[in-house]
Scaffold this active site. Structure first.
Site, PDB file in Angstrom:
ATOM      1  N   ASP A   4       1.823  13.427  -0.944  1.00  0.00           N
ATOM      2  CA  ASP A   4       1.533  12.238  -1.739  1.00  0.00           C
ATOM      3  C   ASP A   4       2.470  11.187  -1.310  1.00  0.00           C
ATOM      4  O   ASP A   4       3.414  11.474  -0.657  1.00  0.00           O
ATOM      5  CB  ASP A   4       1.865  12.721  -3.087  1.00  0.00           C
ATOM      6  N   ASP A  14       1.860   9.313   4.184  1.00  0.00           N
ATOM      7  CA  ASP A  14       1.006   8.154   4.305  1.00  0.00           C
ATOM      8  C   ASP A  14      -0.022   8.538   5.019  1.00  0.00           C
ATOM      9  O   ASP A  14       0.073   8.961   6.300  1.00  0.00           O
ATOM     10  CB  ASP A  14       1.717   7.009   4.963  1.00  0.00           C
ATOM     11  N   VAL A  15      -1.336   8.789   4.695  1.00  0.00           N
ATOM     12  CA  VAL A  15      -2.570   9.434   5.315  1.00  0.00           C
ATOM     13  C   VAL A  15      -2.775   8.762   6.320  1.00  0.00           C
ATOM     14  O   VAL A  15      -3.880   9.298   7.038  1.00  0.00           O
ATOM     15  CB  VAL A  15      -3.507  10.118   4.363  1.00  0.00           C
ATOM     16  N   ASN A  61      -8.040  14.083  -0.359  1.00  0.00           N
ATOM     17  CA  ASN A  61      -8.504  13.453  -1.733  1.00  0.00           C
ATOM     18  C   ASN A  61      -7.824  11.947  -1.817  1.00  0.00           C
ATOM     19  O   ASN A  61      -8.218  11.202  -2.798  1.00  0.00           O
ATOM     20  CB  ASN A  61      -7.767  14.228  -3.049  1.00  0.00           C
ATOM     21  N   TYR A  82     -14.379  -0.617  -0.465  1.00  0.00           N
ATOM     22  CA  TYR A  82     -14.465   0.730  -0.972  1.00  0.00           C
ATOM     23  C   TYR A  82     -15.628   1.528  -0.785  1.00  0.00           C
ATOM     24  O   TYR A  82     -15.674   2.654  -0.040  1.00  0.00           O
ATOM     25  CB  TYR A  82     -14.165   0.483  -2.546  1.00  0.00           C
ATOM     26  N   LYS A 136     -16.561   4.978   1.453  1.00  0.00           N
ATOM     27  CA  LYS A 136     -16.972   6.219   0.952  1.00  0.00           C
ATOM     28  C   LYS A 136     -18.165   6.670   1.268  1.00  0.00           C
ATOM     29  O   LYS A 136     -18.647   7.885   1.661  1.00  0.00           O
ATOM     30  CB  LYS A 136     -17.173   6.116  -0.716  1.00  0.00           C
TER      31      LYS A 136
END
Length: 253
Positions: free
Chosen positions: A33, A52-53, A79, A145, A149
């Site tokens: 996270d 940091d993904v 996630n 967004y 997705k």
């Protein structure tokens, strides 16, 4: 042997619910996270990494730690995601577009990319990618967004095809509107953009489902645990909504 489970954005919200649900099954949990404070509030028996993904070097380092500490990985819950801007497409800055996709799409891709070799080496594994019902319908005023997705859905189906021969399953979970602080921020922004009250926007979302209400983090967590279990051993390449059955994705329009 207990499952080894990595959850990104797992220190709060939906991710925390998923982590707690896996821990309740006896799984070993590793939470990544960006929120240091939330990580510090995780149970002491969970492994944690500030991450940091969108940073591939940091992801490589985390998977090296996982390999050294656990020797492999059974479940990836990719996630992490952000809401992105709320604006008509002509008002979205390129920087805002890229920032949203860097977390919501690049982050899922990078975690999947670096989890795959660990899972291939052991001949098994499960990847659970968090998308959204915005990846099944349109989502007015949320172009970055929704685009991110939809892309996660395509990535998940491709992973299932590529990795299935190696004993690895991949599925995509599409939450609807989830009760909690993050959704409250979305409601506030949409209320401002549409000239409506927060409660009007909330009721619009709720009335857009056949069940007439928001979902909770535990609803996503229960599905994740099932999809990672032997009971779902032949479930792969699926896109599953947990949303109370969306019948109108944007009833305010």
């Amino acid at each position: 042997m207990s499952q080894r489970v990595l959850i990104t954005a797992g220190a709060s919200g939906v991710g925390r619910a998923v982590a707690e649900a896996f821990a309740a099954t006896g799984a070993r949990v590793w939470v990544a996270d960006l929120d240091s404070k939330a990580l510090g509030e995780c149970p002491s028996d969970w492994q944690t990494t500030r991450l940091d993904v969108s940073d591939e070097a940091a992801i490589v380092a985390m998977f090296d730690d996982i390999a050294a500490h656990w020797g492999g990985l059974d479940v990836l819950c990719a996630n992490a995601g952000i809401a992105g801007p709320t604006a008509l497409v002509e008002d979205v800055a390129l920087e805002e577009w890229r920032a949203c996709l860097s977390v919501n799409l690049d982050g899922v891709f990078l975690c999947s990319k670096h989890a795959a070799p660990l899972m291939k080496a052991q001949g098994s594994g499960v990847m659970l990618l968090t998308a959204s019902t915005a990846g099944q319908y349109g989502y007015p005023r949320r172009a970055p967004y929704a685009a991110s997705k939809w892309a996660v859905v395509g990535l998940g189906k491709t992973l299932a095809m590529e990795l299935g021969p190696h004993g690895i399953r991949a599925n995509v979970i599409c939450p609807g509107a989830v009760e909690g602080p993050r959704m409250e921020q979305v409601l506030a922004r949409e209320a401002q953009a549409k000239g409506m009250s927060r409660d009007q926007v909330y009721q619009g979302y709720a009335s857009g489902t056949s069940m007439g209400r928001f979902i909770e983090g535990r609803d996503i967590a229960d599905l994740a645990v099932f999809l990672a279990s032997d009971a779902a051993r032949m479930v792969s390449g699926q896109v599953i909504a947990v949303d109370g059955h969306t019948v109108n994705p944007d009833p305010q329009v």
